[in-house]
Design a protein around this motif. Structure first.
Motif, short mmCIF file in Angstrom:
data_model
loop_
_atom_site.label_atom_id
_atom_site.label_comp_id
_atom_site.label_asym_id
_atom_site.label_seq_id
_atom_site.Cartn_x
_atom_site.Cartn_y
_atom_site.Cartn_z
N PRO A 179 0.82 -1.23 0.00
CA PRO A 179 0.00 0.00 0.00
C PRO A 179 0.85 1.27 0.00
O PRO A 179 0.84 2.07 0.93
CB PRO A 179 -0.80 -0.14 1.30
CG PRO A 179 0.09 -0.94 2.20
CD PRO A 179 0.80 -1.92 1.30
N LEU A 180 1.60 1.44 -1.08
CA LEU A 180 2.51 2.59 -1.23
C LEU A 180 2.23 3.31 -2.54
O LEU A 180 3.13 3.74 -3.24
CB LEU A 180 3.96 2.09 -1.19
CG LEU A 180 4.39 1.35 0.07
CD1 LEU A 180 5.76 0.70 -0.13
CD2 LEU A 180 4.42 2.29 1.27
N THR A 181 0.94 3.44 -2.85
CA THR A 181 0.53 3.95 -4.16
C THR A 181 -0.15 5.33 -4.07
O THR A 181 -0.81 5.74 -5.01
CB THR A 181 -0.43 2.97 -4.84
OG1 THR A 181 -1.58 2.77 -4.00
CG2 THR A 181 0.25 1.63 -5.10
N GLN A 182 0.04 6.02 -2.94
CA GLN A 182 -0.64 7.29 -2.75
C GLN A 182 0.31 8.48 -2.92
O GLN A 182 1.50 8.39 -2.62
CB GLN A 182 -1.27 7.36 -1.35
CG GLN A 182 -2.30 6.28 -1.09
CD GLN A 182 -3.45 6.32 -2.08
OE1 GLN A 182 -4.04 7.39 -2.29
NE2 GLN A 182 -3.79 5.18 -2.67
N VAL A 183 -0.23 9.57 -3.40
CA VAL A 183 0.45 10.86 -3.41
C VAL A 183 -0.25 11.72 -2.36
O VAL A 183 -1.43 12.06 -2.52
CB VAL A 183 0.39 11.55 -4.79
CG1 VAL A 183 1.07 12.92 -4.75
CG2 VAL A 183 1.03 10.67 -5.85
N GLU A 184 0.46 12.03 -1.28
CA GLU A 184 -0.16 12.69 -0.13
C GLU A 184 0.40 14.10 0.06
O GLU A 184 1.62 14.31 -0.03
CB GLU A 184 0.09 11.88 1.15
CG GLU A 184 -0.38 10.44 1.06
CD GLU A 184 0.16 9.59 2.19
OE1 GLU A 184 -0.65 9.24 3.07
OE2 GLU A 184 1.37 9.30 2.19
#
Length: 327
Positions: free
Chosen positions: A55-60
């Motif tokens: 779960p490292l698919t976010q742009v935060e």
């Protein structure tokens, strides 16, 4: 391709531990570089650790106005992300300039940083290459070296790093976030992430064995206009002969601030600290020429790539002018 085993860990720390436990293990995500190298038996992992589903698919968005980009964010998703396009157009431009649409749909942020050189001799197992086989020699020194380095090279290796994304990130002041097999997290400035070839060109980054990239963080967007210019042999799907990432903020006819990084000329994205001398200088070609000259001080060609020195100088000048809104 030689036989290998495979596992899919549950979290980032488990992935790091899995690679650390086996000397011939490798991480795999999009596989756009690794699989090619495995088919050629240049990379010979006996165990693959699949990190593509972590779960490292976010742009935060960060509290300071920066961004945290997960290591598994695909290049195409990052290039098209609204916050990236609005705040870091330099990064979006660099990503779109790289590879093809199909490859960008698979390639990941972490994998892009870790891709291996495209030096022709690295890809040819019949030729000596210190990066592929330490101590064997560097065929590019006296061979066909048109794509090779003019800055930061050594007598053991003149290979270049192929990433467009990393050049933009260097200019933007990115940091690499990584986790160790023991669960310790550290942040590495991108400019310190890659190692100079020296006598050990096969050791390419500052990562420890098993250490896994979880994210890249960007500070708040720089003031000014951002431009990425890539000079290559054809209009698409080609690696840079020279690329320039530039950010300039103007105050009338004076430069208020400037950032600059080069690609296609060294073993890593080549940050140009001399760009800071533009602060307070006139926004004109004479100032840009001085910065280009300082940036390329000590640059050296090796025959086929001699032209890169003058090409880089011209590309720096025109990119700075474009970033200043003068082109």
């Amino acid at each position: 391709m030689i036989p290998f085993t495979y596992e899919r860990p549950a979290d980032a720390r488990a992935a790091a531990a899995a690679v650390a436990a086996r000397p011939e293990a490798k991480f795999i995500a999009g596989g756009t570089n690794l699989l090619d190298l495995m088919k050629l038996e240049i990379e010979r992992p006996t165990h693959l650790v699949d990190v593509s589903r972590l779960p490292l698919t976010q742009v935060e968005e960060l509290p300071n106005g920066g961004l945290r980009i997960g290591s598994q964010v695909r290049n195409s998703d990052l290039a098209g992300h609204m916050l990236v396009r609005e705040r870091y157009p330099l990064l979006s431009q660099a990503l779109v300039a790289g590879a093809s649409g199909q490859l960008r749909n698979k390639a990941t942020t972490g994998g892009n940083l870790l891709q291996r050189t495209r030096c022709a001799y690295f890809y040819d197992p019949n030729m000596p290459c210190n990066k592929r086989q330490p101590g064997s020699g560097c065929s590019a020194l006296q061979g066909f070296n048109r794509m090779n380095a003019i800055l930061g090279a050594s007598e053991t290796c003149i290979a270049t790093h192929p990433s467009d994304m990393a050049v933009a990130m260097a200019a933007l002041g990115a940091q690499v976030e990584a986790i160790t097999p023991e669960g310790r997290t550290r942040n590495i400035p991108l400019n310190n992430f890659y190692r100079a070839p020296g006598t050990t060109p096969h050791i390419e980054t500052d990562l420890e064995r098993g250490e896994f990239i979880t994210a890249v963080t960007l500070p708040m967007p720089p003031a000014g206009r951002q431009i990425y210019r890539k000079v290559r042999d054809r209009a698409s799907y080609a690696f840079a002969l020279v690329s320039v990432a530039a950010v300039i903020e103007r105050d009338g006819e004076t430069v208020r601030s400037a950032r600059l990084a080069l690609g296609g000329v060294a073993h890593k994205p080549w940050l140009v600290p001399q760009a800071q001398t533009l602060q307070g200088a006139a926004a004109n070609d004479a100032s840009y020429r001085k910065v280009a000259s300082a940036a390329l001080e000590g640059a050296r060609g090796f025959g086929s790539n001699d032209f890169k020195v003058s090409l880089a100088e011209r590309t720096i000048r025109v990119t700075l002018a474009e970033a200043a809104g003068q082109v």
